[in-house]
Every structure is written in structure tokens, then in C-alpha cells.
Write an enzyme that holds these catalytic residues in place. Sequence first.
Site, PDB file in Angstrom:
ATOM      1  N   SER A   1      13.323  12.972  -0.127  1.00 35.42           N
ATOM      2  CA  SER A   1      13.647  11.904  -1.072  1.00 35.42           C
ATOM      3  C   SER A   1      14.867  12.310  -1.882  1.00 35.42           C
ATOM      4  CB  SER A   1      12.455  11.646  -1.998  1.00 35.42           C
ATOM      5  OG  SER A   1      12.772  10.650  -2.935  1.00 35.42           O
TER       6      SER A   1
ATOM      7  N   HIS B   1      15.758  10.389   3.033  1.00 36.32           N
ATOM      8  CA  HIS B   1      15.244   9.137   2.479  1.00 36.32           C
ATOM      9  C   HIS B   1      16.137   8.709   1.315  1.00 36.32           C
ATOM     10  CE1 HIS B   1      11.988   6.210   1.940  1.00 36.32           C
ATOM     11  NE2 HIS B   1      12.159   6.356   0.638  1.00 36.32           N
TER      12      HIS B   1
ATOM     13  N   ASP C   1      16.745   6.014  -1.591  1.00 31.13           N
ATOM     14  CA  ASP C   1      16.142   4.963  -2.418  1.00 31.13           C
ATOM     15  C   ASP C   1      17.237   4.203  -3.154  1.00 31.13           C
ATOM     16  OD1 ASP C   1      13.250   5.184  -2.096  1.00 31.13           O
ATOM     17  OD2 ASP C   1      13.459   7.171  -2.983  1.00 31.13           O
TER      18      ASP C   1
ATOM     19  N   HIS D   1      15.609   2.848   1.892  1.00 30.83           N
ATOM     20  CA  HIS D   1      14.537   2.068   1.260  1.00 30.83           C
ATOM     21  C   HIS D   1      15.177   1.156   0.220  1.00 30.83           C
ATOM     22  CE1 HIS D   1      10.571   2.251  -1.280  1.00 30.83           C
ATOM     23  NE2 HIS D   1      10.856   1.023  -0.859  1.00 30.83           N
TER      24      HIS D   1
ATOM     25  N   GLY E   1       9.880   2.803  -8.068  1.00 27.16           N
ATOM     26  CA  GLY E   1      10.855   2.759  -9.133  1.00 27.16           C
ATOM     27  C   GLY E   1      11.100   4.062  -9.852  1.00 27.16           C
TER      28      GLY E   1
ATOM     29  N   ASP F   1       4.842   7.401   1.187  1.00 32.89           N
ATOM     30  CA  ASP F   1       5.875   7.597   0.165  1.00 32.89           C
ATOM     31  C   ASP F   1       5.231   7.591  -1.218  1.00 32.89           C
ATOM     32  OD1 ASP F   1       8.203   7.840  -1.251  1.00 32.89           O
ATOM     33  OD2 ASP F   1       8.977   5.852  -0.768  1.00 32.89           O
ATOM     34  N   GLY F   2       5.416   8.709  -1.963  1.00 32.96           N
ATOM     35  CA  GLY F   2       4.943   8.781  -3.342  1.00 32.96           C
ATOM     36  C   GLY F   2       3.851   9.806  -3.548  1.00 32.96           C
TER      37      GLY F   2
ATOM     38  N   GLY G   1       9.162  14.601  -2.318  1.00 31.22           N
ATOM     39  CA  GLY G   1       9.934  14.560  -3.548  1.00 31.22           C
ATOM     40  C   GLY G   1       9.658  15.760  -4.412  1.00 31.22           C
TER      41      GLY G   1
END
Length: 220
Positions: free
Chosen positions: A8, A33, A35, A66, A144, A175-176, A197
Site C-alpha cells: 500500500s 497498490h 490509492d 484503487h 479513506g 485490503d485494510g 500497510g
Amino acid sequence: MNFELTASMMCANYGHLEKEVQDLEKGGIDSFHIDIMDGRYVPNYAMSLNDMRYIASATAKPLDVHLMVEHPNNTIAIFLENLRKGDTVYIHPEAEYHPSTTLQKIINAGMIPGIAINPGTSVETVMEMLRIVKKVLVMSVNPGNAGQMFLPYVGKKITKLLALREDMDFEIYWDGACSADKILEYAPRGVQGFVLGTTLLFGKKQPYGETLQNIRNLKF
């Protein structure tokens, strides 16, 4: 066990972005990735078109883009013309009046089409699109911001998607808040890839290659 690890890049050190890309690539990352946030679909701004363009020029590894933006159909061409065939582009179905039109533009450009599913988005509302896309990015946190807590009810959604995956021909990505215990639980069940991440990859006091190897050596 084979599964994909993607970095990320909103969590990277932007004072040394070229070195970050090189170190991650040498360390064995599978993809990058990206964002993109517009401050409207999500209440934050993250990476930009120029960030994406630079990373695309700095590595031969695939990009996973993304798009957390309102009405991506209005700007999708700008992103597609700066990517390489085989890169992935995810959109959020809720952000577009006719998401299938945007997905078709991604397909026509030679990219891999994907949708990102928010924690509050049910599988039933995206059922038709599951036959169009090749990747489904399951958000285990609200999109976000980095460093959020895992929302446990997302696990039931992944179970539903796993039951549909083979028939509808798509792969599932996480993801996350991706921790080692999530990889240990969901990789054997069929989740294909994990976005890394601050929980596992960035901000640690060891080289990226060592961190990535430790993840791949998890005892399943």
C-alpha cells in the site's frame, strides 16, 4: 502456499519514494497498490495521478490502482493512458451511476477490471458485476485512511464471496488492517492476495525483504 502480497504505497516514505519502490521490488513484493482519493467519495486525499505515473515508470511490477473517487467514468481515461496492459483498476460501484460502463472501459484498455467492496456494501448488491470483474477487493475497514481497526463482520462477506468465486471466475483480495492472523486464516480458504500497510509492512525496523519473507514463511 501461494498468495500475493501488494504494498500500500500511500504508507510509503515519500521523501525517498524511488528507494522505497526499489527496496520493495528487491524484497519480493508482487505488486504496488495505488490509492487514489478525491476528498469527496472518501473524506481524505491520498495519492495523485503523478504518484501513480511515477511508480509505473519506476517498476516493472504490476500496479493495483484503487480509485476512491466520485464518478470514475468521468476521469478513467486519464488513469488508463498512464498504466500498462495487465495492471488492475478497481472502482467502487456506489461511486458511479452505471459502473458496468466504467468496467468495460477498463477491459477495453487491456487492464484487469476490479470492484472494491466497502464494509457496508452487501454481496447481493454487486452480484451482477461479479460476472464482469476478475478481482474483488474486500475492504475490511472503511476506506479513506490507513491504520484503522478491522470490522469483524467482513469475514462473513468473504465467506459468501468464496462460495461464488469459482462459478463467477474472480479472485478475492483483502485490503485494510491486514495482520498475520488474517493471512493465516484467509489464505488457506482461498483469498488470493493481501494489501500490506502499516500493520505488517511499513514503519517496521527491518528490511522489506525480511518482512516479506517472514510473511511468506507463516506456519499454515
